[in-house]
Design an enzyme around this catalytic site. Structure first.
Site, PDB file in Angstrom:
ATOM      1  N   ALA A 157      14.369   2.185  10.464  1.00 58.00           N
ATOM      2  CA  ALA A 157      16.018   1.850  10.890  1.00 58.00           C
ATOM      3  C   ALA A 157      16.260   0.679   9.495  1.00 58.00           C
ATOM      4  O   ALA A 157      15.575   1.198   8.732  1.00 58.00           O
ATOM      5  CB  ALA A 157      15.364   0.429  11.783  1.00 58.00           C
ATOM      6  N   ASP A 158      17.944   0.683   9.710  1.00 58.80           N
ATOM      7  CA  ASP A 158      17.841   0.054   8.105  1.00 58.80           C
ATOM      8  C   ASP A 158      18.196  -1.657   8.143  1.00 58.80           C
ATOM      9  O   ASP A 158      17.872  -2.928   7.321  1.00 58.80           O
ATOM     10  CB  ASP A 158      19.575   0.492   7.937  1.00 58.80           C
ATOM     11  N   SER A 192      12.992   8.406   4.948  1.00 55.58           N
ATOM     12  CA  SER A 192      11.895   8.191   4.229  1.00 55.58           C
ATOM     13  C   SER A 192      10.836   8.215   4.762  1.00 55.58           C
ATOM     14  O   SER A 192       9.227   8.385   4.613  1.00 55.58           O
ATOM     15  CB  SER A 192      11.843   7.075   2.947  1.00 55.58           C
ATOM     16  N   THR A 193      10.952   6.752   5.534  1.00 51.90           N
ATOM     17  CA  THR A 193       9.918   6.854   6.598  1.00 51.90           C
ATOM     18  C   THR A 193       9.131   7.455   7.909  1.00 51.90           C
ATOM     19  O   THR A 193       8.279   8.046   7.616  1.00 51.90           O
ATOM     20  CB  THR A 193       9.377   4.926   7.227  1.00 51.90           C
ATOM     21  N   GLU A 219      20.399  11.318  15.643  1.00 57.17           N
ATOM     22  CA  GLU A 219      19.157  10.055  15.959  1.00 57.17           C
ATOM     23  C   GLU A 219      19.494   9.418  18.066  1.00 57.17           C
ATOM     24  O   GLU A 219      18.354   9.116  18.375  1.00 57.17           O
ATOM     25  CB  GLU A 219      18.997   8.966  14.603  1.00 57.17           C
TER      26      GLU A 219
END
Ligand code: 5RP
Length: 227
Positions: A86-87, A30-31, A106
């Site tokens: 990033a998570d 989403s970012t 990625e």
């Protein structure tokens, strides 16, 4: 669609690193999606010619919609900059990625880029890094990789199931994802390499061997994480 202002601020701050003629790696999630929209608008306004390398089919579609020219890695000679979400982010600037299942592409694009920029909101800064580490595996090998991870590190690696579908999720590369629950570890770069050596692993979500510029978005702006 309601846009998260913290993600928006991180994405906006990444625009300062963009310039005419660049080859730009486009991350996923989403970012990254917000960034793709902003970059498309900026390139249009400035009359820039960019070439963009998307890291997922979703990001490819978003880039096309934003008017950004897309290309494959076989059509460019280098990648100037890659921008991705990033998570989990450690205090040292190590990342875990792959919440969206796009970690393999990625990682290829981030590691190929001269500059790697991570854009995220505050919630991604984690004291208990790395936490859940996504691992992309060959479908044929998923059960064996899970057993190897359990035997070697003592952690469960669960097959990620699809939402709204029966069975495992399938990545853009036709593979499965295992989610392995690691506790705090000493050397993320060591774990990244060791996981990569397990037969059947295509890629793992620890990004520790390429130092990113980490941009953290907040409600009123963004800051670059000092590492
Ligand atoms: C996808 C990713 C994403 O960058 C990560 O999951 C962060 O996503 P979001 O910006 O939606 O929080 O690694 O594979």
């Amino acid at each position: 669609m309601v846009v998260d202002s913290t993600k928006m601020n991180a994405a906006k701050a990444a625009l300062q690193f963009m310039g005419d003629g660049m080859v730009v790696g486009l991350g996923s999630g989403s970012t990254a999606a917000i960034f793709i929209g902003l970059l498309g608008a900026l390139a249009k306004r400035k009359g820039w010619t960019l070439r963009c390398i998307p890291t997922s089919e979703d990001s490819r579609a978003l880039a096309v919609k934003a008017g950004l020219p897309v290309a494959g890695l076989d059509e460019v000679s280098n990648v100037d900059v890659a921008v991705d979400g990033a998570d989990a982010i450690s205090g040292e600037g190590y990342l875990v990625k792959g919440g969206g299942g796009c970690l393999a592409r990625e990682k290829v694009v981030a590691y190929a880029a001269k500059k790697f920029i991570c854009i995220a909101d505050e919630s991604k800064l984690k004291a208990d890094f790395p936490g859940i580490v996504p691992i992309e595996v060959l479908p044929f090998a998923h059960a064996q990789v899970a057993r190897d991870v359990k035997r070697r590190w003592g952690v469960a690696a669960r097959l990620r199931m699809g939402s709204g579908k029966c069975g495992p999720i399938v990545t853009d590369n036709g593979n499965y994802i295992l989610d392995a629950g690691f506790r705090k570890i000493g050397r993320p770069d060591g774990l990244e390499c060791e996981l990569q050596c397990v037969p059947g692993v295509v890629a793992n979500g620890i990004f520790a061997r390429k130092k990113p510029v980490v941009i953290i978005g907040g409600k009123s702006g963004a800051r670059i994480l000092k590492v």
